[in-house]
Design a protein around this motif. Structure first.
Motif, PDB file in Angstrom:
ATOM      1  N   ILE A 124       1.160  -1.756  -0.038  1.00  0.00           N
ATOM      2  CA  ILE A 124       0.379   0.009  -0.520  1.00  0.00           C
ATOM      3  C   ILE A 124       1.435   1.473   0.430  1.00  0.00           C
ATOM      4  CG2 ILE A 124      -2.428   1.129   0.638  1.00  0.00           C
ATOM      5  CD1 ILE A 124      -1.800  -2.217   0.563  1.00  0.00           C
ATOM      6  N   LEU A 125       0.474   2.314  -1.015  1.00  0.00           N
ATOM      7  CA  LEU A 125       1.108   3.732  -0.598  1.00  0.00           C
ATOM      8  C   LEU A 125      -0.021   4.814  -0.553  1.00  0.00           C
ATOM      9  CD1 LEU A 125       2.986   3.836  -3.976  1.00  0.00           C
ATOM     10  CD2 LEU A 125       4.202   3.415  -1.849  1.00  0.00           C
ATOM     11  N   LEU A 126       0.285   5.758   0.730  1.00  0.00           N
ATOM     12  CA  LEU A 126      -1.580   6.306   1.137  1.00  0.00           C
ATOM     13  C   LEU A 126      -0.681   7.752   0.310  1.00  0.00           C
ATOM     14  CD1 LEU A 126      -1.430   3.870   4.116  1.00  0.00           C
ATOM     15  CD2 LEU A 126      -3.117   4.528   2.891  1.00  0.00           C
ATOM     16  N   LYS A 127      -1.255   8.447  -0.310  1.00  0.00           N
ATOM     17  CA  LYS A 127      -1.058   9.831  -0.150  1.00  0.00           C
ATOM     18  C   LYS A 127      -2.761  10.464   0.455  1.00  0.00           C
ATOM     19  CE  LYS A 127      -0.648  13.827  -1.090  1.00  0.00           C
ATOM     20  NZ  LYS A 127      -1.364  14.701  -0.726  1.00  0.00           N
ATOM     21  N   GLY A 128      -2.406  11.018   1.588  1.00  0.00           N
ATOM     22  CA  GLY A 128      -3.933  11.670   2.334  1.00  0.00           C
ATOM     23  C   GLY A 128      -3.340  13.037   2.264  1.00  0.00           C
ATOM     24  N   GLY A 129      -4.542  13.919   2.219  1.00  0.00           N
ATOM     25  CA  GLY A 129      -4.251  15.524   2.262  1.00  0.00           C
ATOM     26  C   GLY A 129      -3.872  15.840   3.386  1.00  0.00           C
ATOM     27  N   LYS A 130      -3.419  17.293   3.051  1.00  0.00           N
ATOM     28  CA  LYS A 130      -3.026  17.609   4.062  1.00  0.00           C
ATOM     29  C   LYS A 130      -3.645  18.575   5.753  1.00  0.00           C
ATOM     30  CE  LYS A 130      -3.153  22.680   2.473  1.00  0.00           C
ATOM     31  NZ  LYS A 130      -3.948  22.189   1.269  1.00  0.00           N
ATOM     32  N   GLU A 131      -5.125  18.384   5.370  1.00  0.00           N
ATOM     33  CA  GLU A 131      -5.126  18.556   6.315  1.00  0.00           C
ATOM     34  C   GLU A 131      -5.926  17.354   7.148  1.00  0.00           C
ATOM     35  OE1 GLU A 131      -7.656  16.230   3.740  1.00  0.00           O
ATOM     36  OE2 GLU A 131      -6.785  18.803   2.794  1.00  0.00           O
ATOM     37  N   TRP A 143       0.699   1.306  11.954  1.00  0.00           N
ATOM     38  CA  TRP A 143       0.850  -0.226  10.915  1.00  0.00           C
ATOM     39  C   TRP A 143       2.647  -0.297  10.810  1.00  0.00           C
ATOM     40  CZ3 TRP A 143      -1.974  -3.066   7.941  1.00  0.00           C
ATOM     41  CH2 TRP A 143      -3.253  -2.720   6.927  1.00  0.00           C
ATOM     42  N   HIS A 144       3.040   0.628  10.812  1.00  0.00           N
ATOM     43  CA  HIS A 144       4.503  -0.358  10.941  1.00  0.00           C
ATOM     44  C   HIS A 144       4.598  -0.882  12.837  1.00  0.00           C
ATOM     45  CE1 HIS A 144       5.704   3.420   7.638  1.00  0.00           C
ATOM     46  NE2 HIS A 144       5.023   1.947   6.573  1.00  0.00           N
ATOM     47  N   LYS A 145       4.634  -0.526  13.922  1.00  0.00           N
ATOM     48  CA  LYS A 145       4.623  -0.862  14.655  1.00  0.00           C
ATOM     49  C   LYS A 145       4.461  -2.188  14.659  1.00  0.00           C
ATOM     50  CE  LYS A 145       4.766   3.071  18.055  1.00  0.00           C
ATOM     51  NZ  LYS A 145       3.818   3.724  19.080  1.00  0.00           N
ATOM     52  N   ALA A 146       2.791  -2.982  13.749  1.00  0.00           N
ATOM     53  CA  ALA A 146       2.402  -4.265  13.944  1.00  0.00           C
ATOM     54  C   ALA A 146       2.670  -4.538  12.633  1.00  0.00           C
ATOM     55  CB  ALA A 146       0.659  -3.715  13.098  1.00  0.00           C
ATOM     56  N   LEU A 147       3.539  -3.899  11.923  1.00  0.00           N
ATOM     57  CA  LEU A 147       4.175  -5.441  10.754  1.00  0.00           C
ATOM     58  C   LEU A 147       5.916  -5.230  11.341  1.00  0.00           C
ATOM     59  CD1 LEU A 147       3.589  -2.589   7.386  1.00  0.00           C
ATOM     60  CD2 LEU A 147       3.419  -5.188   7.628  1.00  0.00           C
ATOM     61  N   GLN A 149       6.051  -5.866  14.650  1.00  0.00           N
ATOM     62  CA  GLN A 149       6.032  -6.591  15.501  1.00  0.00           C
ATOM     63  C   GLN A 149       5.368  -8.358  15.130  1.00  0.00           C
ATOM     64  OE1 GLN A 149       2.738  -5.549  17.752  1.00  0.00           O
ATOM     65  NE2 GLN A 149       2.809  -3.974  18.658  1.00  0.00           N
ATOM     66  N   ASN A 150       5.253  -8.176  13.833  1.00  0.00           N
ATOM     67  CA  ASN A 150       4.711  -9.577  12.946  1.00  0.00           C
ATOM     68  C   ASN A 150       6.700  -9.863  12.567  1.00  0.00           C
ATOM     69  OD1 ASN A 150       2.267 -10.476  13.963  1.00  0.00           O
ATOM     70  ND2 ASN A 150       1.953  -8.286  13.513  1.00  0.00           N
ATOM     71  N   LYS A 151       7.411  -9.432  12.433  1.00  0.00           N
ATOM     72  CA  LYS A 151       8.986  -9.485  11.293  1.00  0.00           C
ATOM     73  C   LYS A 151       8.687  -9.084  10.013  1.00  0.00           C
ATOM     74  CE  LYS A 151      11.007 -12.242  15.746  1.00  0.00           C
ATOM     75  NZ  LYS A 151       9.955 -11.350  16.665  1.00  0.00           N
ATOM     76  N   ILE A 152       8.012  -8.767   9.717  1.00  0.00           N
ATOM     77  CA  ILE A 152       7.278  -8.109   8.568  1.00  0.00           C
ATOM     78  C   ILE A 152       7.797  -6.242   8.399  1.00  0.00           C
ATOM     79  CG2 ILE A 152       5.401  -7.921   6.536  1.00  0.00           C
ATOM     80  CD1 ILE A 152       3.627 -10.080   8.536  1.00  0.00           C
ATOM     81  N   SER A 153       8.832  -6.514   7.102  1.00  0.00           N
ATOM     82  CA  SER A 153       8.856  -5.505   6.674  1.00  0.00           C
ATOM     83  C   SER A 153       7.768  -4.372   6.166  1.00  0.00           C
ATOM     84  CB  SER A 153       9.440  -5.420   4.826  1.00  0.00           C
ATOM     85  OG  SER A 153       9.544  -3.987   4.645  1.00  0.00           O
ATOM     86  N   THR A 154       7.844  -2.398   6.957  1.00  0.00           N
ATOM     87  CA  THR A 154       7.318  -1.900   7.313  1.00  0.00           C
ATOM     88  C   THR A 154       7.050  -0.950   5.819  1.00  0.00           C
ATOM     89  OG1 THR A 154       8.896  -0.156   7.525  1.00  0.00           O
ATOM     90  CG2 THR A 154       7.650  -1.384   9.841  1.00  0.00           C
TER      91      THR A 154
END
Length: 398
Positions: A124-131, A143-147, A149-154
């Motif tokens: 997934i690539l996420l591009k949210g609005g500046k607001e 998301w990165h912490k969860a990945l 924790q499961n030894k999967i690349s962020t």
């Protein structure tokens, strides 16, 4: 980045994200407060989408748990054929690869849409609005912490904190492979993405939905449906913007006055065509282009038509191809209307507000597509896959 993740790995990450959102709820609410304070726009719909509260957090967690419980969409056999020469040929669902989601002001997309894309095996690539940048960055951190924790690349979930110019440049010359883009937001965002993207784009989220009140309508149902579709959530793409009323409707005048009275209770601005602007509190509009407009506001257009055929023609000319309703007791009229109107979802005697992945039993949705290729209407987990052919032989040549 690792090769494809197993179904168990993907589910484990989704459960970890759900737990982290629950554990770090206060930090997420705080980040969202910062975004809310900084928001200076006048756009009511944008503001409504931006806000994260306890209820939205519950929905985020629920959507992740539902995804875990849902069937894995990857590797499902779609077709099976054995060639006369012994080749075994099967067609199975497969991930797209990398999906870029571009969206405005909705931090819940960072959870729900990313969750659907991740569960279906995609990066997934996420591009949210500046607001909504503070809320989004907090969620991506989870998301990165969860990945981790499961030894999967962020790298499986990445946030593109880009300006408009940087986004345009990325769309024209992506610095990594992108297989599909899903823009979620207003018409300006969609046309911007379509203009510059170099890979397939699924158009989502434009409404401009019509409700047609037939001559054989149940007027109680008509009132209830119109009010619900217009007023319950004006920021939703499944809200109604236009109402067409058959000129032969019995008790038409009483019905229209009652409708106006009810709409005014919700402070809806009412505009009408030549036949309906004669009513008190209905303003005439000058530009026919208003029929094409999606309002995302407390605003509605009432118009008169002489037949169901005229209603169909008008909806097909001006509607957004999202949702359309007929209010009628006549099954035959309803069938003709529903088969002839060119919308992703067509209704008899019910509100447009049901056009939604969750309401249609899909769990959640990545988008509501008004395109006809790949998939149309609410796109849930099972639709976010492409397909791939597997051929097993033992030396066959042609």
């Amino acid at each position: 980045m690792n090769m494809a993740l197993t179904s168990q790995q993907r589910n484990a990450v989704l459960l970890s994200v759900a737990k982290l959102i629950c554990d770090e709820k206060l930090a997420l609410l705080k980040a969202n407060k910062t975004d809310i304070k900084k928001y200076v726009g006048e756009d009511l719909a944008m503001y409504e989408r931006l806000k994260v509260d306890e209820e939205k957090i519950k929905e985020m967690i629920l959507s992740l748990k539902q995804l875990v419980a849902d069937v894995d969409p990857v590797g499902k056999e779609l077709y099976n054929f054995t060639h006369e020469n012994g080749l075994k040929i099967t067609n199975k669902t497969a991930p797209f690869g990398t999906i870029l989601i571009i969206y405005e002001s909705r931090p819940d997309v960072t959870v729900e849409a990313a969750g659907i894309a991740f569960k279906s095996g995609n990066k997934i690539l996420l591009k949210g609005g500046k607001e909504s940048v503070n809320s989004n960055l907090k969620i991506v951190d989870l998301w990165h912490k969860a990945l981790a924790q499961n030894k999967i690349s962020t790298e499986w979930v990445e946030y593109l904190n880009y300006s408009r110019a940087e986004t345009q440049s990325f769309l024209q010359h992506p610095t990594q492979k992108v297989d599909l883009i899903v823009p979620r937001g207003g018409e300006k965002l969609i046309s911007f993405v379509k203009q510059y993207a170099t890979c397939p784009v699924i158009v989502s989220g434009r409404g401009n939905n019509f409700i047609y009140v037939d001559a054989e309508a149940d007027l109680e149902i008509a009132l209830k449906v119109i009010l619900n579709a217009k007023t319950t959530k004006i920021s939703a793409c499944n809200a109604a913007d236009k109402v067409l009323i058959n000129s032969s409707l019995p008790n038409k005048e009483i019905f229209i006055k009652k409708l106006i009275e009810n709409l005014l209770e919700f402070n809806v601005e009412i505009l009408g065509d030549g036949a309906l602007s004669i009513f008190e509190n209905v303003k005439a509009f000058e530009d026919e282009a208003i029929w094409c407009e999606e309002f995302l506001d407390y605003k509605i257009v009432l118009g008169s038509v002489d037949s169901s055929a005229e209603a169909i023609e008008k909806i097909n000319k001006y509607g957004g191809g999202h949702s359309a309703v007929i209010i009628t007791k006549n099954e035959e009229t309803a069938t003709t209307f529903m088969e002839s109107v060119d919308s992703a979802a067509v209704y008899q005697n019910a509100s447009t507000r049901f056009t939604d992945g969750g309401q249609f039993g899909l769990g959640g949705e990545l988008a509501i597509s008004t395109d006809k290729l790949h998939h149309r209407g609410p796109m849930g987990l099972q639709h976010l896959v492409t397909n791939k052919w597997y051929i097993y032989g033992n030396g066959q040549i042609r």
